[in-house]
Design a protein around this motif. Structure first.
Motif, PDB file in Angstrom:
ATOM      1  N   LYS A 100       8.705 -23.717  36.228  1.00  0.00           N
ATOM      2  CA  LYS A 100       9.798 -23.222  35.324  1.00  0.00           C
ATOM      3  C   LYS A 100      10.466 -24.321  34.837  1.00  0.00           C
ATOM      4  O   LYS A 100      11.321 -25.230  35.658  1.00  0.00           O
ATOM      5  CB  LYS A 100      10.577 -22.062  36.014  1.00  0.00           C
ATOM      6  N   SER A 159      13.709 -25.817  31.930  1.00  0.00           N
ATOM      7  CA  SER A 159      14.815 -25.677  30.828  1.00  0.00           C
ATOM      8  C   SER A 159      14.643 -26.928  29.876  1.00  0.00           C
ATOM      9  O   SER A 159      14.943 -28.025  30.360  1.00  0.00           O
ATOM     10  CB  SER A 159      16.213 -25.710  31.474  1.00  0.00           C
ATOM     11  N   LEU A 166      12.364 -21.828  30.134  1.00  0.00           N
ATOM     12  CA  LEU A 166      13.335 -20.898  30.291  1.00  0.00           C
ATOM     13  C   LEU A 166      14.208 -20.458  29.155  1.00  0.00           C
ATOM     14  O   LEU A 166      14.855 -19.262  29.274  1.00  0.00           O
ATOM     15  CB  LEU A 166      14.135 -21.473  31.570  1.00  0.00           C
ATOM     16  N   ILE A 167      14.495 -21.313  28.252  1.00  0.00           N
ATOM     17  CA  ILE A 167      15.120 -20.776  27.360  1.00  0.00           C
ATOM     18  C   ILE A 167      14.854 -19.803  26.463  1.00  0.00           C
ATOM     19  O   ILE A 167      15.599 -18.839  25.930  1.00  0.00           O
ATOM     20  CB  ILE A 167      15.779 -22.243  26.395  1.00  0.00           C
ATOM     21  N   HIS A 227      12.242 -17.831  27.406  1.00  0.00           N
ATOM     22  CA  HIS A 227      11.786 -16.718  28.296  1.00  0.00           C
ATOM     23  C   HIS A 227      12.663 -16.302  29.472  1.00  0.00           C
ATOM     24  O   HIS A 227      11.862 -16.223  30.508  1.00  0.00           O
ATOM     25  CB  HIS A 227      10.032 -17.008  28.436  1.00  0.00           C
ATOM     26  N   ARG A 228      13.573 -16.173  29.331  1.00  0.00           N
ATOM     27  CA  ARG A 228      14.490 -15.721  30.450  1.00  0.00           C
ATOM     28  C   ARG A 228      13.998 -14.613  31.162  1.00  0.00           C
ATOM     29  O   ARG A 228      14.114 -14.628  32.119  1.00  0.00           O
ATOM     30  CB  ARG A 228      16.103 -16.028  30.259  1.00  0.00           C
ATOM     31  N   ASP A 229      13.753 -13.575  30.288  1.00  0.00           N
ATOM     32  CA  ASP A 229      13.225 -12.397  30.851  1.00  0.00           C
ATOM     33  C   ASP A 229      11.989 -12.560  31.708  1.00  0.00           C
ATOM     34  O   ASP A 229      12.014 -12.015  32.925  1.00  0.00           O
ATOM     35  CB  ASP A 229      12.853 -11.347  29.753  1.00  0.00           C
ATOM     36  N   SER A 253      11.398 -15.292  33.342  1.00  0.00           N
ATOM     37  CA  SER A 253      11.872 -16.127  34.731  1.00  0.00           C
ATOM     38  C   SER A 253      12.333 -15.057  35.621  1.00  0.00           C
ATOM     39  O   SER A 253      12.115 -15.193  36.817  1.00  0.00           O
ATOM     40  CB  SER A 253      12.811 -17.168  34.328  1.00  0.00           C
ATOM     41  N   ASN A 254      13.205 -14.133  35.149  1.00  0.00           N
ATOM     42  CA  ASN A 254      13.655 -12.993  35.946  1.00  0.00           C
ATOM     43  C   ASN A 254      12.482 -12.237  36.641  1.00  0.00           C
ATOM     44  O   ASN A 254      12.543 -12.027  37.797  1.00  0.00           O
ATOM     45  CB  ASN A 254      14.511 -12.174  35.296  1.00  0.00           C
ATOM     46  N   HIS A 297      15.868 -17.845  41.413  1.00  0.00           N
ATOM     47  CA  HIS A 297      15.726 -18.632  40.236  1.00  0.00           C
ATOM     48  C   HIS A 297      16.381 -19.775  40.292  1.00  0.00           C
ATOM     49  O   HIS A 297      17.755 -19.844  40.631  1.00  0.00           O
ATOM     50  CB  HIS A 297      16.302 -17.679  38.937  1.00  0.00           C
ATOM     51  N   SER A 313      15.838 -24.063  38.272  1.00  0.00           N
ATOM     52  CA  SER A 313      15.366 -25.048  37.359  1.00  0.00           C
ATOM     53  C   SER A 313      15.768 -26.271  37.479  1.00  0.00           C
ATOM     54  O   SER A 313      17.004 -26.660  37.603  1.00  0.00           O
ATOM     55  CB  SER A 313      16.061 -24.547  35.845  1.00  0.00           C
TER      56      SER A 313
END
Length: 110
Positions: free
Chosen positions: A26, A28, A59-60, A62-64, A66-67, A77, A79
Motif C-alpha cells: 500500500k 501513497s 492509496l490516493i 483507491h482509499r476505499d 485500502s479500507n 491502515h 502507509s
C-alpha cells in the motif's frame, strides 16, 4: 518482477481465496517516505520467489480498497504498508521503515 495494480474489490476477494503467498504493498503517491520505501523494496525484490504475486495499491486513487484491505485482513491502515498474505490470512504486517524484502523473506523461509 512486476506489480499487479489493485484496482477492484474482486481482486481482494481473489487474494483471499489464493493458496500460498501474496504480497500487498500500500503506497501513497503523495508521500516521499512511501516513495523511498517502495524504491528500496524494489531494489531487493529479486530475492523474493519468482512466482510470488505482488500487488500494488495506490492509496490516493483507491482509499476505499485500502479500507477494505484493513477490514478483511484485520490490520490497521498505514502507509507505506506491506502485507504478506498466506492462504487468505495476513501473516505479516510491516509499515514505514520496517518494510523490507528481508523481513518478508524471514517469514517466507519459516
Amino acid at each position: 518482477m512486476n506489480w499487479t495494480s489493485l484496482e477492484a474489490a474482486d481482486q481482494i476477494d481473489n487474494i483471499k481465496r489464493q493458496q500460498g503467498y501474496s504480497v500487498i504493498f500500500k503506497h501513497s503517491t503523495r508521500c516521499s517516505i512511501s516513495m523511498m520505501v517502495k524504491k528500496r523494496f524494489e531494489l531487493d525484490w529479486d530475492k523474493l520467489p519468482k512466482n510470488l504475486p505482488l500487488y500494488f495499491l495506490d492509496l490516493i486513487k483507491h482509499r476505499d480498497l485500502s479500507n477494505r484491505i484493513a477490514s478483511d485482513f484485520q490490520v490497521y491502515h498505514e502507509s507505506p504498508q506491506l502485507l504478506l498474505i498466506k492462504d487468505g490470512e495476513c501473516i505479516l504486517d510491516l509499515s514505514h521503515g520496517h518494510v523490507s524484502v528481508e523481513e518478508a523473506m524471514s517469514v517466507l523461509n519459516d
